[in-house]
Enzyme design. Structure first.
Site, PDB file in Angstrom:
ATOM      1  CB  SER A  13      -0.924  -0.024   1.212  1.00  7.75           C
ATOM      2  OG  SER A  13      -0.162  -0.077   2.385  1.00  7.75           O
ATOM      3  N   GLY A  16       0.541   5.519  -3.795  1.00  3.94           N
ATOM      4  CA  GLY A  16       0.058   6.778  -4.395  1.00  3.94           C
ATOM      5  C   GLY A  16      -1.086   6.573  -5.380  1.00  3.94           C
ATOM      6  CB  THR A 188       9.021  -8.234 -13.382  1.00  6.49           C
ATOM      7  OG1 THR A 188       9.435  -9.566 -13.665  1.00  6.49           O
ATOM      8  CG2 THR A 188       9.888  -7.239 -14.127  1.00  6.49           C
ATOM      9  N   PRO A 190       6.935  -9.678  -8.105  1.00  8.29           N
ATOM     10  CG  PRO A 190       7.879  -8.442  -6.348  1.00  8.29           C
ATOM     11  CD  PRO A 190       8.206  -9.051  -7.673  1.00  8.29           C
ATOM     12  CE  LYS A 223      11.610 -11.390 -16.187  1.00  4.50           C
ATOM     13  NZ  LYS A 223      12.811 -11.209 -15.360  1.00  4.50           N
ATOM     14  CB  CYS A 381      -9.979  24.419  13.534  1.00  5.79           C
ATOM     15  SG  CYS A 381     -11.536  23.708  14.101  1.00  5.79           S
ATOM     16  CG  MET A 384     -10.057  31.080  16.516  1.00 10.78           C
ATOM     17  SD  MET A 384     -11.319  31.648  15.383  1.00 10.78           S
ATOM     18  CE  MET A 384     -12.666  31.891  16.539  1.00 10.78           C
ATOM     19  CG  HIS A 507     -10.557  22.876   8.968  1.00  9.74           C
ATOM     20  ND1 HIS A 507      -9.391  22.469   9.579  1.00  9.74           N
ATOM     21  CD2 HIS A 507     -11.549  22.662   9.862  1.00  9.74           C
ATOM     22  CE1 HIS A 507      -9.669  22.018  10.793  1.00  9.74           C
ATOM     23  NE2 HIS A 507     -10.974  22.124  10.987  1.00  9.74           N
ATOM     24  CD  GLU A 509      -7.056  22.924   6.897  1.00 11.91           C
ATOM     25  OE1 GLU A 509      -7.354  24.133   6.974  1.00 11.91           O
ATOM     26  OE2 GLU A 509      -7.228  22.111   7.836  1.00 11.91           O
TER      27      GLU A 509
HETATM   28  N1  GLN Z   1     -11.256  20.199  19.094  1.00  9.64           N
HETATM   29  C1  GLN Z   1     -11.784  21.454  18.634  1.00  9.64           C
HETATM   30  C2  GLN Z   1     -13.291  21.401  18.458  1.00  9.64           C
HETATM   31  O1  GLN Z   1     -13.872  20.344  18.364  1.00  9.64           O
HETATM   32  C3  GLN Z   1     -11.115  21.881  17.337  1.00  9.64           C
HETATM   33  C4  GLN Z   1     -11.439  21.009  16.175  1.00  9.64           C
HETATM   34  C5  GLN Z   1     -10.519  21.179  15.004  1.00  9.64           C
HETATM   35  O2  GLN Z   1      -9.445  21.764  15.142  1.00  9.64           O
HETATM   36  N2  GLN Z   1     -10.894  20.663  13.843  1.00  9.64           N
HETATM   37  O3  GLN Z   1     -13.918  22.422  18.391  1.00  9.64           O
END
Ligand code: GLN
Length: 530
Positions: A13, A16, A188, A190, A223, A381, A384, A507, A509
Site C-alpha cells: 500500500s 500513491g 518483476t 511481485p 517482460k 480551528c 484559533m 479549515h 486548507e
Molecule cells: N477540538 C476542537 C473542536 O472540536 C477543534 C477542532 C478542530 O481543530 N478541527 O472544536
C-alpha cells in the site's frame, strides 16, 4: 454515456493510488473532459471521522460535510471536481446501508449476502456519480489486491465492467517494481503475482503503472507486458517525484498515458491545455524567494496528518513566487525545551486543527511568541481556540482561561461547546461539518485577503468562541472580522497591533489548489516575506 476507470493497487500500500487517480483526472480535464473521482476504502469504520490522524492521516471534509479520506483532497487539488458524500465509501458504509435496507424490509423474503447484495450496493455507489455531464468517473479501490477485505470491491468492479462493456471501462493497476541492490536487479515477480491475483478475480488490467526507484529498461517492460498480458505502451514507469507531487501528471503525459486512455475509451476530447500546470511547476522549481514557516502541531511525525496544510502552504508560496520551507515542531517539545529553541528565526507560525488536550500548552506558548515577537500567525480551528486561550490568559489577565474541551472546570471558559452540540452523544458525523457562510467586516486582514464580504468555508468542530468574552477581547485589541450570518458564531478573529495575526474557526486548507491558492494562505505567506 459516462466511462469508468478503476484504479487498483498491488504488492504494497501507500504507492500513491490517490495521487495517480488525481493526476489522471487532471490530464483528462486538460483535454476538455468532465471528470469525477471517488474512493472505496475497505475498512469497517463508516467514515474516517472517528479515527486518529496517527491511524488514518488527515480527515478531509467536503462541501456537504462528509468526513472523508485524504485522497479526496488530492482529487480537489489536482482537478476542478468538487467531491461530496458520494465520493468516498467504506466497507462500513456499504454494510450500514445494506443492513438499514434489510431492516426496512427492502429484501423481504431473501437471504442477504455478500454476493449479490454487498456487491450490488457497491455498483450502485459507483453509478451514483454517473450523469450526462460527466465524461469519466475514476474510482480508486483502497488497499491492495489480495487483501481479504478488498474482494467484494474487485468482484463489483469486475461485474460493472462486464455489464458496461469493455470499451466503456478501463482498469489501471498501480504496483511496485522493486530494485534489489544485493542482486543489482529490478524484480518483476511481485507485479506478476499481483496481476495474477487480479486476473483470478476476473480483471485483466489495461494499464500498469510501476512505482520504481530505477529506470525500467525495455527488457523489463517487455517482460511485464508478456507475463501480465498488457500492451507494452501501457506499462508506465513512475519514479519518486519528491518534493513536488504536482510533477506526477507530467511523468504520465510524457509516456503517453493520457493518449492511451483516450484511445481505449474512445473519448472525444476538446483541446489540450497544461500550460497553467507547467507554470506552477516552473515556480516550484525556480522561485524568486524563500520563507520558513513553523507548523506547530501534535502529529508532526506523520506527513499525512496535515496533508492539506502542507499543500496549502506550498500554494501560498506559488501565489507569491516563493518556496515555503516548513519547520515541523511538535508542540510537546515546546513544553519540554521552551519556545525559543524551536521557533527562533521562523518567518511565520501556523497552528493547525486538532482534538484533545495533549500539546495544547505548547501551542499556546508558540502563539504567545508569534504575538509578542510580531511574527505572522495563522491559527486554524484548534489554532484559533488556542489563540483565544493565550489572549485571555496573557493579555486579558484571566488566569486559568481554557477551553472546556480540556478543562471543564476552568474559571474562564473562553472556548465552550457549541449550543447545538450539548445533547449529542454519538461521535460519528455529528460535529459542525461542511460549508458554512461567513460575513466579513471591512477594513480587516481577512477582508483584504478575500476582497469580498460573503465567503463560505468548511468546518469541523464542536467547540466555539464564547461570546461572553467578546467585549473584553475587543477592548484589548482583538478584532472579530468574520461572523456567521446570525452573528452568533465568531468565525475569524485577528489581533490588530500586529503585522498579520489571523485566526479562523474553519479549515481554509480544504479549499486551496495549486492553480488557485487560498487567499488566507497567500496573504500569510506574503506577510512572512516582508
Ligand atoms: N477540538 C476542537 C473542536 O472540536 C477543534 C477542532 C478542530 O481543530 N478541527 O472544536
Amino acid at each position: 454515456m459516462t466511462k469508468h476507470i478503476f484504479v487498483t493497487g498491488g504488492v504494497v500500500s501507500s504507492l500513491g493510488k490517490g495521487l495517480n487517480s488525481a493526476s489522471i483526472g487532471m490530464l483528462l480535464e486538460s483535454r476538455g473532459l468532465k471528470v469525477k473521482l471517488q474512493k472505496f476504502d475497505p475498512y469497517v469504520n463508516v467514515d474516517p471521522g472517528t479515527m486518529s490522524p496517527y491511524e488514518h492521516g488527515e480527515v478531509y471534509v467536503t462541501e456537504d460535510g462528509a468526513e472523508t479520506d485524504l485522497d479526496l483532497g488530492h482529487y480537489e487539488r489536482f482537478t476542478n471536481t468538487e467531491t461530496n458524500r458520494y465520493s468516498n465509501f467504506t466497507t462500513g458504509s456499504i454494510y450500514y446501508s445494506v443492513i438499514m435496507k434489510e431492516r426496512k424490509g427492502e429484501y423481504l423474503g431473501k437471504t442477504v449476502q455478500v454476493i449479490p447484495h454487498i456487491t450490488n450496493e457497491i455498483i450502485e455507489c459507483i453509478k451514483k456519480l454517473d450523469d450526462p455531464d460527466t465524461d469519466v468517473v475514476i474510482s480508486e479501490i483502497g488497499g491492495i489486491v489480495g487483501d481479504i477485505e478488498n474482494q467484494p470491491f474487485l468482484e463489483a468492479i469486475r461485474q460493472f465492467g462486464q455489464k458496461a462493456g469493455r470499451e466503456n471501462v478501463l482498469y489501471i493497476h498501480l504496483t511496485l517494481v522493486p530494485y534489489l541492490s544485493a542482486a543489482e536487479e529490478i524484480k518483476t515477480k511481485p507485479t506478476q503475482h499481483s496481476v495474477g491475483m487480479l486476473r483470478q478475480a476476473g480483471i485483466q488490467p489495461d494499464i500498469i503503472i510501476c512505482r520504481t526507484e530505477k529506470h525500467l529498461g525495455s527488457d523489463v517492460k517487455e517482460k511485464l507486458s508478456l507475463f501480465c498480458n498488457v500492451d507494452k505502451n501501457a506499462i508506465i514507469e513512475e519514479r519518486d517525484v519528491k518534493p513536488y507531487l504536482y510533477e506526477i501528471p507530467m511523468i504520465l503525459v510524457e509516456q503517453g498515458l493520457d493518449k492511451f486512455i483516450i484511445q481505449k475509451l474512445r473519448l472525444k476530447t476538446n483541446g489540450d491545455s497544461i500550460s497553467k500546470w507547467l507554470s506552477i511547476l516552473e515556480i516550484l522549481k525556480n522561485p524568486d524567494k524563500t520563507t520558513e514557516i513553523a507548523l506547530v502541531g501534535k502529529y508532526i511525525c506523520h506527513q499525512s496528518s496535515y496533508e492539506s496544510i502542507y499543500e496549502s502552504l506550498i500554494h501560498g508560496g506559488i501565489g507569491n513566487n516563493a518556496r515555503v520551507n516548513v519547520r515541523r515542531v511538535e508542540s510537546e517539545d515546546i513544553e519540554k525545551k521552551g519556545v525559543k529553541a524551536h521557533l527562533e528565526g521562523v518567518k511565520g507560525i501556523l497552528v493547525p486543527g486538532g482534538f484533545g488536550g495533549r500539546g495544547v500548552e505548547g501551542k499556546v506558548e508558540a502563539i504567545r511568541y508569534a504575538r509578542e515577537k510580531k511574527i505572522p500567525f495563522l491559527g486554524i480551528c484548534l489554532g484559533m481556540q488556542c489563540a483565544s486561550i493565550e489572549f485571555a490568559r496573557n493579555v486579558c489577565n484571566l488566569k486559568g482561561a481554557n477551553s472546556t474541551e480540556f478543562d471543564v472546570n476552568t474559571p474562564h471558559p473562553v472556548i465552550s461547546l457549541l449550543e447545538e452540540q450539548r445533547n449529542i452523544s454519538h461521535k460519528g458525523g455529528t460535529m459542525r461539518l461542511g460549508a458554512q457562510p461567513c460575513i466579513l467586516r471591512s477594513d480587516t486582514n481577512a477582508y483584504n485577503a478575500y476582497g469580498k464580504q460573503n465567503i463560505s468555508e468548511r468546518h469541523r468542530h464542536r467547540y466555539e468562541f464564547n461570546n461572553k468574552y467578546k467585549e473584553m477581547f475587543m477592548a484589548k485589541g482583538m478584532a472579530f472580522s468574520g461572523y456567521s450570518p446570525d452573528e452568533q458564531l465568531v468565525e475569524i478573529m485577528e489581533y490588530r497591533d500586529h503585522p498579520w495575526f489571523v485566526c479562523v474557526q474553519f479549515h481554509p486548507e480544504f479549499k486551496s489548489k495549486p492553480t488557485k491558492p487560498h487567499p488566507l494562505f497567500k496573504e500569510f505567506i506574503k506577510a512572512s516575506l516582508t
